[in-house]
Scaffold this active site. Structure first.
Site, PDB file in Angstrom:
ATOM      1  N   HIS A  62      -2.255   7.607   8.571  1.00 17.75           N
ATOM      2  CA  HIS A  62      -0.870   7.284   8.240  1.00 17.75           C
ATOM      3  C   HIS A  62      -0.018   8.521   8.540  1.00 17.75           C
ATOM      4  O   HIS A  62      -0.494   9.660   8.371  1.00 17.75           O
ATOM      5  CB  HIS A  62      -0.739   6.910   6.769  1.00 17.75           C
ATOM      6  CG  HIS A  62      -1.411   5.624   6.412  1.00 17.75           C
ATOM      7  ND1 HIS A  62      -1.111   4.935   5.262  1.00 17.75           N
ATOM      8  CD2 HIS A  62      -2.369   4.888   7.042  1.00 17.75           C
ATOM      9  CE1 HIS A  62      -1.842   3.835   5.196  1.00 17.75           C
ATOM     10  NE2 HIS A  62      -2.616   3.790   6.263  1.00 17.75           N
ATOM     11  N   GLU A 111       2.337   9.948   6.923  1.00 17.28           N
ATOM     12  CA  GLU A 111       2.537  10.833   5.775  1.00 17.28           C
ATOM     13  C   GLU A 111       1.346  11.777   5.610  1.00 17.28           C
ATOM     14  O   GLU A 111       1.525  12.959   5.314  1.00 17.28           O
ATOM     15  CB  GLU A 111       2.742  10.013   4.490  1.00 17.28           C
ATOM     16  CG  GLU A 111       3.953   9.105   4.507  1.00 17.28           C
ATOM     17  CD  GLU A 111       3.671   7.699   5.035  1.00 17.28           C
ATOM     18  OE1 GLU A 111       4.508   6.812   4.791  1.00 17.28           O
ATOM     19  OE2 GLU A 111       2.613   7.475   5.668  1.00 17.28           O
ATOM     20  N   CYS A 137       2.344   4.116   0.957  1.00 20.95           N
ATOM     21  CA  CYS A 137       1.313   3.398   0.207  1.00 20.95           C
ATOM     22  C   CYS A 137       0.762   4.300  -0.906  1.00 20.95           C
ATOM     23  O   CYS A 137       1.104   5.485  -1.004  1.00 20.95           O
ATOM     24  CB  CYS A 137       0.189   2.970   1.157  1.00 20.95           C
ATOM     25  SG  CYS A 137      -0.826   4.344   1.756  1.00 20.95           S
ATOM     26  N   CYS A 160      -0.965   7.525   0.362  1.00 19.54           N
ATOM     27  CA  CYS A 160      -0.017   8.552   0.811  1.00 19.54           C
ATOM     28  C   CYS A 160       0.768   9.137  -0.360  1.00 19.54           C
ATOM     29  O   CYS A 160       1.066  10.337  -0.367  1.00 19.54           O
ATOM     30  CB  CYS A 160       0.915   7.976   1.876  1.00 19.54           C
ATOM     31  SG  CYS A 160       0.041   7.592   3.410  1.00 19.54           S
TER      32      CYS A 160
END
Length: 149
Positions: free
Chosen positions: A53, A55, A83, A86
């Site tokens: 991801h 992040e 999410c 993260c």
């Protein structure tokens, strides 16, 4: 246009680039003193790694490139509300502000998501305060996801 809108527009542009690369349309920016210091795209599909991801990738880069004291004054901008995975990484990184575009709830509506927890709710469980701002320009972010999923 506010600074938040300017940075979220950049995040949306990067999310579209991630999609063009064959990945999910997500991105993140790290901003310190009004300047973008790092940018990352989602690479889950192209890397074949579900943890890629933007992040998380931006925090990995920040750990290498920035002093820990810079993270405490940094703002993370995310094209879509992060999410749970993260959010945990953001919390432990020391970042004190998160600004997002499309909300996790809206993404869940679009994708039929089954694990949707708003970032404010997650951060409220920690001892350290993280300021959360968003959604910012949610219609644009929603449109990106509607066109993808």
């Amino acid at each position: 246009m506010t600074n938040h809108e300017k940075f979220i527009k950049r995040a949306y542009s990067l999310a579209r680039k991630a999609q063009a690369n064959g990945d999910h349309p997500f991105s993140a920016l790290l901003v310190i003193d009004g300047k973008v210091v790092l940018e990352c795209l989602n690479t889950v599909n192209t890397s074949r790694d579900v943890t890629r991801h933007p992040e998380l990738d931006i925090l990995r880069l920040a750990a290498i490139k920035l002093p820990k004291t810079d993270l405490k004054k940094a703002t993370m901008y995310a094209s879509t509300e992060p999410c749970a995975m993260c959010c945990g990484a953001i919390y432990w990184s020391g970042i004190s502000k998160l600004v997002y575009g499309c909300s996790a709830e809206m993404l869940g509506e679009i994708t039929g998501g089954s694990f949707v927890v708003p970032s404010r709710e997650l951060f409220s469980k920690g001892k350290r305060k993280i300021e959360v701002i968003g959604p910012i320009l949610p219609e644009e972010g929603t449109e990106i996801h509607r066109n993808f999923w």
